[in-house]
Design a protein around this motif. Structure first.
Motif, mmCIF file in Angstrom:
data_model
loop_
_atom_site.group_PDB
_atom_site.id
_atom_site.type_symbol
_atom_site.label_atom_id
_atom_site.label_comp_id
_atom_site.label_asym_id
_atom_site.label_seq_id
_atom_site.Cartn_x
_atom_site.Cartn_y
_atom_site.Cartn_z
ATOM 1 N N VAL A 41 5.456 -51.199 -28.689
ATOM 2 C CA VAL A 41 4.219 -50.102 -28.782
ATOM 3 C C VAL A 41 3.005 -50.465 -27.977
ATOM 4 O O VAL A 41 2.395 -49.524 -27.528
ATOM 5 C CB VAL A 41 3.777 -49.769 -30.381
ATOM 6 C CG1 VAL A 41 2.857 -49.032 -30.587
ATOM 7 C CG2 VAL A 41 5.214 -49.411 -31.095
ATOM 8 N N ILE A 42 2.787 -51.854 -28.252
ATOM 9 C CA ILE A 42 1.404 -52.206 -27.198
ATOM 10 C C ILE A 42 1.537 -51.786 -25.799
ATOM 11 O O ILE A 42 0.692 -51.347 -25.186
ATOM 12 C CB ILE A 42 1.094 -53.548 -27.712
ATOM 13 C CG1 ILE A 42 0.539 -53.806 -29.036
ATOM 14 C CG2 ILE A 42 0.268 -54.383 -26.670
ATOM 15 C CD1 ILE A 42 0.355 -55.250 -29.476
ATOM 16 N N LEU A 43 2.925 -52.058 -25.351
ATOM 17 C CA LEU A 43 3.139 -52.258 -23.648
ATOM 18 C C LEU A 43 3.045 -50.669 -23.471
ATOM 19 O O LEU A 43 2.366 -50.379 -22.747
ATOM 20 C CB LEU A 43 4.710 -52.628 -23.782
ATOM 21 C CG LEU A 43 5.135 -52.341 -22.291
ATOM 22 C CD1 LEU A 43 4.214 -53.084 -21.206
ATOM 23 C CD2 LEU A 43 6.624 -52.749 -22.072
ATOM 24 N N ARG A 44 3.626 -49.858 -24.507
ATOM 25 C CA ARG A 44 3.733 -48.404 -24.086
ATOM 26 C C ARG A 44 2.324 -47.644 -24.161
ATOM 27 O O ARG A 44 1.842 -46.883 -23.056
ATOM 28 C CB ARG A 44 4.538 -47.500 -24.898
ATOM 29 C CG ARG A 44 6.108 -47.760 -24.459
ATOM 30 C CD ARG A 44 7.029 -47.094 -25.572
ATOM 31 N NE ARG A 44 6.906 -45.688 -25.133
ATOM 32 C CZ ARG A 44 7.696 -45.138 -24.191
ATOM 33 N NH1 ARG A 44 8.422 -45.875 -23.498
ATOM 34 N NH2 ARG A 44 7.594 -43.828 -23.946
ATOM 35 N N ARG A 45 1.601 -48.311 -25.191
ATOM 36 C CA ARG A 45 -0.019 -47.530 -25.174
ATOM 37 C C ARG A 45 -0.642 -48.053 -23.904
ATOM 38 O O ARG A 45 -1.484 -47.441 -23.290
ATOM 39 C CB ARG A 45 -0.379 -48.167 -26.677
ATOM 40 C CG ARG A 45 0.188 -47.205 -27.574
ATOM 41 C CD ARG A 45 -0.852 -47.791 -28.887
ATOM 42 N NE ARG A 45 -0.202 -46.943 -30.329
ATOM 43 C CZ ARG A 45 -0.696 -47.046 -31.258
ATOM 44 N NH1 ARG A 45 -1.490 -47.998 -31.691
ATOM 45 N NH2 ARG A 45 -0.191 -46.281 -32.488
ATOM 46 N N ASN A 46 -0.569 -49.288 -23.454
ATOM 47 C CA ASN A 46 -1.315 -49.756 -22.553
ATOM 48 C C ASN A 46 -1.096 -49.401 -21.172
ATOM 49 O O ASN A 46 -1.800 -49.014 -20.455
ATOM 50 C CB ASN A 46 -1.067 -51.339 -22.160
ATOM 51 C CG ASN A 46 -1.718 -52.146 -23.397
ATOM 52 O OD1 ASN A 46 -2.952 -51.723 -23.990
ATOM 53 N ND2 ASN A 46 -1.230 -53.461 -23.607
ATOM 54 N N LEU A 47 0.385 -48.782 -20.993
ATOM 55 C CA LEU A 47 0.617 -48.205 -19.769
ATOM 56 C C LEU A 47 0.145 -46.889 -19.592
ATOM 57 O O LEU A 47 -0.111 -46.437 -18.700
ATOM 58 C CB LEU A 47 2.382 -48.440 -19.686
ATOM 59 C CG LEU A 47 2.974 -49.657 -19.275
ATOM 60 C CD1 LEU A 47 4.694 -49.405 -19.616
ATOM 61 C CD2 LEU A 47 2.512 -50.136 -17.935
ATOM 62 N N ALA A 48 0.119 -46.136 -20.959
ATOM 63 C CA ALA A 48 -0.365 -44.868 -20.937
ATOM 64 C C ALA A 48 -1.982 -44.547 -20.614
ATOM 65 O O ALA A 48 -2.277 -43.742 -20.027
ATOM 66 C CB ALA A 48 -0.320 -44.170 -22.293
ATOM 67 N N ARG A 49 -2.767 -45.937 -20.543
ATOM 68 C CA ARG A 49 -3.855 -45.731 -19.945
ATOM 69 C C ARG A 49 -4.225 -46.620 -18.984
ATOM 70 O O ARG A 49 -5.368 -47.305 -18.344
ATOM 71 C CB ARG A 49 -5.018 -46.423 -21.104
ATOM 72 C CG ARG A 49 -4.643 -47.815 -21.654
ATOM 73 C CD ARG A 49 -5.629 -47.951 -22.876
ATOM 74 N NE ARG A 49 -5.477 -49.143 -23.521
ATOM 75 C CZ ARG A 49 -6.113 -50.352 -23.089
ATOM 76 N NH1 ARG A 49 -7.114 -50.217 -22.172
ATOM 77 N NH2 ARG A 49 -6.027 -51.486 -23.642
ATOM 78 N N GLY A 50 -3.244 -47.038 -18.118
ATOM 79 C CA GLY A 50 -3.143 -47.663 -16.832
ATOM 80 C C GLY A 50 -3.323 -49.188 -16.807
ATOM 81 O O GLY A 50 -3.616 -49.709 -15.950
#
Length: 318
Positions: A41-50
């Protein structure tokens, strides 16, 4: 080669049983699954904001490997005569923890580069890290090979060779798990915090503390596995006390679980984040996107200048 043959010497954790191993492994599966989901979840949220932080994905992969290892041990407990399941269980137990070793080494390297850029970004150190990663990969391949081979032959000489390779493997991995400890200690003691290149969030002391605590736990587990492997082999029906199931679960799973929890609550995705492209520009400054755009603009201008010059020379020739 025949087999596979059942093991004849005592191993850490012994043979799994339904009444002891199954409930413990089930709890560990739930724990690693929950932590793996959190890191994903942390990985995907971080990727969503670059904000790309690959170690979060690697930690998720480690959690999945530990889930498979525990599931295979449950299957082995339910089918104790299935030697192939026993081999698969031992392979996943041995291989998974290397991901955490590499991540801790990576975090230590970032601290070294921030504190002493001339040394940390130098080619010898960079190539040393690459060679170390290659040796880790080759060593785990060797270790998996001898685990499988030892189950498929009764030849005493082959078993001797396999044991020598196993001793090399567990000793090498214990050394790898130990490397971040002296590295970060020396960096923290001799670095001038006022001149340290800023990267990620949090204090310099907190970064060092995360690596040191995680490294100590990882080194403790790796050293215990190495120590028990170096002990004289005992018959499988007379396991020594240091091969007890409690020791197996503590030093092979619980310590790793604690490290994954530390990575989660310490928010290593923020604390050890560095901008994309920093390895090419050889620094961790936050103005990397602007600098990359400037370099691209300079390259385009140089290409246009060469093109105009070539056209002018062609016109003169005509």
């Amino acid at each position: 080669m025949g087999g596979p043959y059942a093991p004849t010497v005592a191993q850490l954790g012994g043979l799994p049983t339904v009444d002891v191993d199954v409930p413990i492994c089930a709890i560990l599966v739930v724990a690693f699954l929950s932590l793996g989901i959190c890191h994903m979840v942390i990985l995907r949220r971080n990727l969503a904001r670059g904000h790309k932080f690959i170690p979060s994905g690697a930690t998720f992969g480690f959690c999945m490997s530990r889930i498979v290892a525990n599931v295979m041990r449950i299957v082995w407990a339910c089918y104790p005569q299935n030697i192939r399941v026993a081999i698969a269980s031992q392979i996943f137990v041995a291989a998974g923890v290397l991901i955490l070793f590499i991540l801790n080494l990576l975090f230590a390297q970032r601290m070294l580069r921030a504190a002493f850029p001339a040394l940390g970004w130098s080619r010898p150190v960079s190539w040393g890290y690459k060679v170390l990663y290659i040796l880790v990969f080759l060593s785990i391949v060797m270790l998996i090979t001898v685990i499988v081979q030892s189950m498929y032959t009764p030849n005493p000489n082959t078993h001797r060779i396999d044991r020598d390779i196993q001793l090399y493997g567990v000793t090498f991995f214990a050394i790898v798990s130990f490397l971040p400890l002296p590295m970060v200690t020396m960096v923290y003691l001799f670095a001038d915090e006022k001149k340290v290149a800023s990267f990620g969030q949090g204090s310099w002391r907190a970064k060092a503390l995360v690596i040191l605590i995680a490294g100590t736990l990882l080194c403790l587990g790796a050293s215990y596995r190495a120590g028990t492997t170096w002990m004289k082999p005992q018959p499988i029906n007379m396991p020594p006390a240091y091969m007890h199931k409690a020791c197996f679960f503590i030093f092979d799973f619980v310590l790793d679980l604690v490290v994954v929890i530390i990575f989660l609550f310490a928010r290593v995705d923020r604390r050890f984040y560095v901008p994309d492209g920093s390895s090419k520009l050889r620094h961790y400054r936050s103005d990397l996107p602007n600098e990359k755009a400037q370099l691209q603009s300079e390259n385009e201008q140089a290409c246009e200048t060469r093109l105009v010059k070539a056209n002018s020379e062609e016109g003169q020739v005509v």
